[in-house]
Design a protein around this motif. Sequence first.
Motif, PDB file in Angstrom:
ATOM      1  N   LYS A   1       1.006  -1.138   0.072  1.00  8.87           N
ATOM      2  CA  LYS A   1       0.086   0.051  -0.005  1.00  8.87           C
ATOM      3  C   LYS A   1       0.930   1.360   0.019  1.00  8.87           C
ATOM      4  O   LYS A   1       0.384   2.267  -0.574  1.00  8.87           O
ATOM      5  CB  LYS A   1      -0.823  -0.029   1.338  1.00  8.87           C
ATOM      6  CG  LYS A   1      -1.820  -1.254   0.916  1.00  8.87           C
ATOM      7  CD  LYS A   1      -2.969  -0.924   2.051  1.00  8.87           C
ATOM      8  CE  LYS A   1      -4.184  -1.776   1.969  1.00  8.87           C
ATOM      9  NZ  LYS A   1      -4.714  -2.025   0.596  1.00  8.87           N
ATOM     10  N   LEU A   2       2.111   1.014   0.701  1.00 12.43           N
ATOM     11  CA  LEU A   2       2.916   2.337   0.704  1.00 12.43           C
ATOM     12  C   LEU A   2       3.655   2.341  -0.700  1.00 12.43           C
ATOM     13  O   LEU A   2       3.831   3.403  -1.375  1.00 12.43           O
ATOM     14  CB  LEU A   2       3.995   2.134   1.820  1.00 12.43           C
ATOM     15  CG  LEU A   2       3.682   2.500   3.251  1.00 12.43           C
ATOM     16  CD1 LEU A   2       4.611   2.220   4.195  1.00 12.43           C
ATOM     17  CD2 LEU A   2       2.872   3.934   3.300  1.00 12.43           C
TER      18      LEU A   2
ATOM     19  N   GLU B   1       2.147   1.623  -3.358  1.00 13.58           N
ATOM     20  CA  GLU B   1       0.926   2.154  -4.405  1.00 13.58           C
ATOM     21  C   GLU B   1       0.909   3.620  -3.972  1.00 13.58           C
ATOM     22  O   GLU B   1       0.919   4.594  -5.063  1.00 13.58           O
ATOM     23  CB  GLU B   1      -0.336   1.802  -3.970  1.00 13.58           C
ATOM     24  CG  GLU B   1      -0.436   0.282  -4.763  1.00 13.58           C
ATOM     25  CD  GLU B   1      -1.820  -0.164  -4.276  1.00 13.58           C
ATOM     26  OE1 GLU B   1      -1.965  -1.158  -4.716  1.00 13.58           O
ATOM     27  OE2 GLU B   1      -2.687   0.195  -3.634  1.00 13.58           O
ATOM     28  N   MET B   2       1.096   4.245  -2.711  1.00 13.22           N
ATOM     29  CA  MET B   2       1.121   5.765  -2.255  1.00 13.22           C
ATOM     30  C   MET B   2       2.284   6.386  -3.101  1.00 13.22           C
ATOM     31  O   MET B   2       2.202   7.472  -3.611  1.00 13.22           O
ATOM     32  CB  MET B   2       1.347   5.842  -0.979  1.00 13.22           C
ATOM     33  CG  MET B   2       1.330   7.008  -0.468  1.00 13.22           C
ATOM     34  SD  MET B   2       2.836   8.101  -0.502  1.00 13.22           S
ATOM     35  CE  MET B   2       3.842   6.956   0.911  1.00 13.22           C
TER      36      MET B   2
ATOM     37  N   ARG C   1       3.624   5.378  -5.995  1.00 10.42           N
ATOM     38  CA  ARG C   1       3.569   5.425  -7.245  1.00 10.42           C
ATOM     39  C   ARG C   1       2.534   6.649  -7.530  1.00 10.42           C
ATOM     40  O   ARG C   1       2.846   7.460  -8.549  1.00 10.42           O
ATOM     41  CB  ARG C   1       2.887   4.434  -7.891  1.00 10.42           C
ATOM     42  CG  ARG C   1       3.729   3.360  -8.261  1.00 10.42           C
ATOM     43  CD  ARG C   1       3.120   1.659  -8.792  1.00 10.42           C
ATOM     44  NE  ARG C   1       2.115   1.870  -9.604  1.00 10.42           N
ATOM     45  CZ  ARG C   1       1.335   0.906 -10.064  1.00 10.42           C
ATOM     46  NH1 ARG C   1       1.076   0.030  -9.136  1.00 10.42           N
ATOM     47  NH2 ARG C   1       0.338   1.244 -10.922  1.00 10.42           N
ATOM     48  N   VAL C   2       1.634   6.651  -6.845  1.00  8.07           N
ATOM     49  CA  VAL C   2       0.504   7.776  -7.233  1.00  8.07           C
ATOM     50  C   VAL C   2       1.239   9.236  -6.915  1.00  8.07           C
ATOM     51  O   VAL C   2       1.035  10.124  -7.898  1.00  8.07           O
ATOM     52  CB  VAL C   2      -0.650   7.945  -6.210  1.00  8.07           C
ATOM     53  CG1 VAL C   2      -1.551   8.987  -6.324  1.00  8.07           C
ATOM     54  CG2 VAL C   2      -1.558   6.402  -6.455  1.00  8.07           C
ATOM     55  N   PHE C   3       1.890   9.301  -5.947  1.00  6.15           N
ATOM     56  CA  PHE C   3       2.865  10.690  -5.865  1.00  6.15           C
ATOM     57  C   PHE C   3       3.943  10.821  -6.509  1.00  6.15           C
ATOM     58  O   PHE C   3       4.638  11.740  -6.424  1.00  6.15           O
ATOM     59  CB  PHE C   3       2.856  10.953  -4.274  1.00  6.15           C
ATOM     60  CG  PHE C   3       1.721  11.287  -3.457  1.00  6.15           C
ATOM     61  CD1 PHE C   3       1.145  12.568  -3.484  1.00  6.15           C
ATOM     62  CD2 PHE C   3       0.989  10.274  -2.578  1.00  6.15           C
ATOM     63  CE1 PHE C   3      -0.123  12.808  -2.808  1.00  6.15           C
ATOM     64  CE2 PHE C   3       0.045  10.554  -1.734  1.00  6.15           C
ATOM     65  CZ  PHE C   3      -0.511  11.600  -2.061  1.00  6.15           C
TER      66      PHE C   3
ATOM     67  N   LEU D   1       7.095   9.313  -6.135  1.00  5.33           N
ATOM     68  CA  LEU D   1       8.056   9.620  -5.474  1.00  5.33           C
ATOM     69  C   LEU D   1       9.106   9.188  -6.314  1.00  5.33           C
ATOM     70  O   LEU D   1       9.228   8.062  -6.839  1.00  5.33           O
ATOM     71  CB  LEU D   1       8.024   8.862  -4.184  1.00  5.33           C
ATOM     72  CG  LEU D   1       7.029   9.142  -3.178  1.00  5.33           C
ATOM     73  CD1 LEU D   1       7.141   8.688  -2.032  1.00  5.33           C
ATOM     74  CD2 LEU D   1       6.964  10.733  -2.853  1.00  5.33           C
TER      75      LEU D   1
ATOM     76  N   LYS E   1      13.802   8.692  -2.589  1.00  8.97           N
ATOM     77  CA  LYS E   1      12.616   8.675  -1.493  1.00  8.97           C
ATOM     78  C   LYS E   1      12.101   7.334  -1.161  1.00  8.97           C
ATOM     79  O   LYS E   1      11.835   7.288  -0.111  1.00  8.97           O
ATOM     80  CB  LYS E   1      11.610   9.554  -1.897  1.00  8.97           C
ATOM     81  CG  LYS E   1      12.057  11.190  -2.034  1.00  8.97           C
ATOM     82  CD  LYS E   1      10.886  11.972  -2.451  1.00  8.97           C
ATOM     83  CE  LYS E   1      11.384  13.483  -1.891  1.00  8.97           C
ATOM     84  NZ  LYS E   1      10.501  14.519  -2.451  1.00  8.97           N
TER      85      LYS E   1
ATOM     86  N   ALA F   1      12.253   6.163   2.475  1.00  5.92           N
ATOM     87  CA  ALA F   1      10.848   5.991   3.344  1.00  5.92           C
ATOM     88  C   ALA F   1      10.330   4.712   3.578  1.00  5.92           C
ATOM     89  O   ALA F   1       9.733   4.432   4.546  1.00  5.92           O
ATOM     90  CB  ALA F   1      10.090   7.096   2.621  1.00  5.92           C
ATOM     91  N   ILE F   2      10.362   3.942   2.632  1.00  5.14           N
ATOM     92  CA  ILE F   2       9.704   2.653   2.351  1.00  5.14           C
ATOM     93  C   ILE F   2      10.596   1.300   2.477  1.00  5.14           C
ATOM     94  O   ILE F   2      10.336   0.663   3.527  1.00  5.14           O
ATOM     95  CB  ILE F   2       8.838   2.583   1.128  1.00  5.14           C
ATOM     96  CG1 ILE F   2       7.981   3.703   0.842  1.00  5.14           C
ATOM     97  CG2 ILE F   2       8.052   1.271   1.124  1.00  5.14           C
ATOM     98  CD1 ILE F   2       7.008   3.905  -0.158  1.00  5.14           C
TER      99      ILE F   2
END
Lengths: 191, 265
Positions: B158-159, B161-162, B164-166, B168, B172, B176-177
Motif C-alpha cells: 500500500k505504501l 502504491e502511495m 506510485r501515485v505521488f 516519488l 525517496k 521512506a519505504i
Amino acid sequence: MDIKLININKSFKGQQVLRNVNMTFPKGRITCIMGASGTGKTTLANILMGLQEADSGEIHGLQDKKISAVFQEDRLIEHWDAIKNILLVCQAEVTKEMVDEELKNIGMAEYEGKAVKALSGGMRRRVALVRATLSDYDVLIMDEPFKGLDEALKKLVINYIKKKTKDKTVIIITHDKEEVALLDANVITIS
Amino acid sequence: MEVKQQDIHTKENKIKKFIVKLLVFSFWLLVWDIASRLINQELFLPSPKSVLITTYQLSTTSDFWFSIGNSFVRIVIGFSLGLAVGIFLAIVSYSSKLIKELISPLMRVIKATPVASFIILALVWISSVNLSILISFLMVLPVSFSNMLYGLHSTDEKLLEMARVFHLNRWKCIKAIYLPTVLPFIISAMSVGLGFSFKSGIAAEVIGRPINSIGLNLYEAKLYLMIKELFAWTLVIIVLSIIFEKLVMWVIKRFEYNEKPRENI
C-alpha cells in the motif's frame, strides 16, 4: 478538460465489479461518487489513480495529469513525524514552516516531534489530507477522506478542503449525504 | 522531571543487566574451574587461570598479533563481500522474476552444502591464503541473500502504491519505504553471518593452514597436544568474534537511530 469515463468494465475472479461505467468529472469542480458498499467505488478510484487497469473502456482527460490522493487507509510512513510525511511528496519549494501552518489551519496541535503512529486516527487522517493538498497535482482523488473525524472536525476539514482545492478537479468517494451537502459538490451515484 | 526519572530508571536497569551478566559469566567460569580441578589433568582440561596465563604469554609475541590480524582481515573481507553480494543479488532478484528463478536454487545449494566439502573443493581451486575469504563469503552469501529478499518482499504494498501515485523518486522510495522494512532483516543476516563467517573461516584455516593464521596455530596446538594453547586460541577467536559483532551492531544502531520505527522522533 473534463475527465470522462466511457464504458469502463472491471472484474475480479470472474465477478464483475464495474459494468459499463460512464461518468464525467467536470474540470475545476468537486464531484462526489456515492454508492453502497461493494459497488466498486474504491476500484473506480484505483483505476483513476492508475493503480488498477480497467478490463475495457476508455478514460479521457487524465493523460499527463498529476494526481494526488487520500487513500481509504492513511498510508503514512509510520515512524516519521507529520511534517516529514508531508514533505516527502511535496515539491522543493514547500517548506517545513508552510506545512506547519497548514497543519495548524486544519486544527492540528501537539503533533510536533511525534511519529504519526503515535497520533490519533483523526490526526493521522488530517496529515493524509494536508499531504494530498500540498503535493503538486491537477486532479485530487479522495477515498472516504473524512472517515474517523467527529462532526465539528469534519466541518472544519471540509471547509479547509473547499478552500484549498478551489478551481481544481476533485473526485471524492463517500456514502455520506451530509458531506456531499457541505462540499457543495456534483454527485454521481454508482450502483 | 519525568524524563530525568526515566533516565535514572534506564541506568539502573543497565547496571542490573551488567551485574546479572557478570554473575552468569562468573558461574560458568567457576564450573570450568571446578571441572578442571576434579579432572586434575591439564592435558584434558586446563584451568581458566592457566588458559589466561597462556593467552597472556602468547600475546607477548609478534606472531600472535600477526596471526590475529591476518585471520581477522581475511574473515572480515569474506564477510563483507558475502553481505554486499547477497544484498545486491537479492535486489536484482526482487526486480526480476527470471533472475530470482536463476539465483534461488544456487543459493539453496550453497546453503545445504557442508562447509567441509567447500573447503576441500576450494583448496583445489585457490591458494590456502585466500581460502578463509572464500569460505566466509560462501557462508554469509545465502544468509544475506535470503534475508534481504524476504525483507524486500515484506515491503508494504500500500505504501508502494502511495509512492506510485505521488511519483516519488527512487531515492525517496528507498529512504521512506524500503530501508525501514529491510533494515531489521539485514541486521539479522549480519548477526547470523558474523558467527558463521568466524567459525567457517577459522575451520578453513585449520584445513588450509596458511602461515601466520589463527587456524594454523590451532592446528599446531592440536598436533603437538598443546591443550592450553588450543584453549587460548579458541578464547581469542571467541573474543574476536564478540568484539567484531559488537562493533558492527554499534555502527548499525547509530544508523538505525535515524531510520528505525519508534514512538517519538
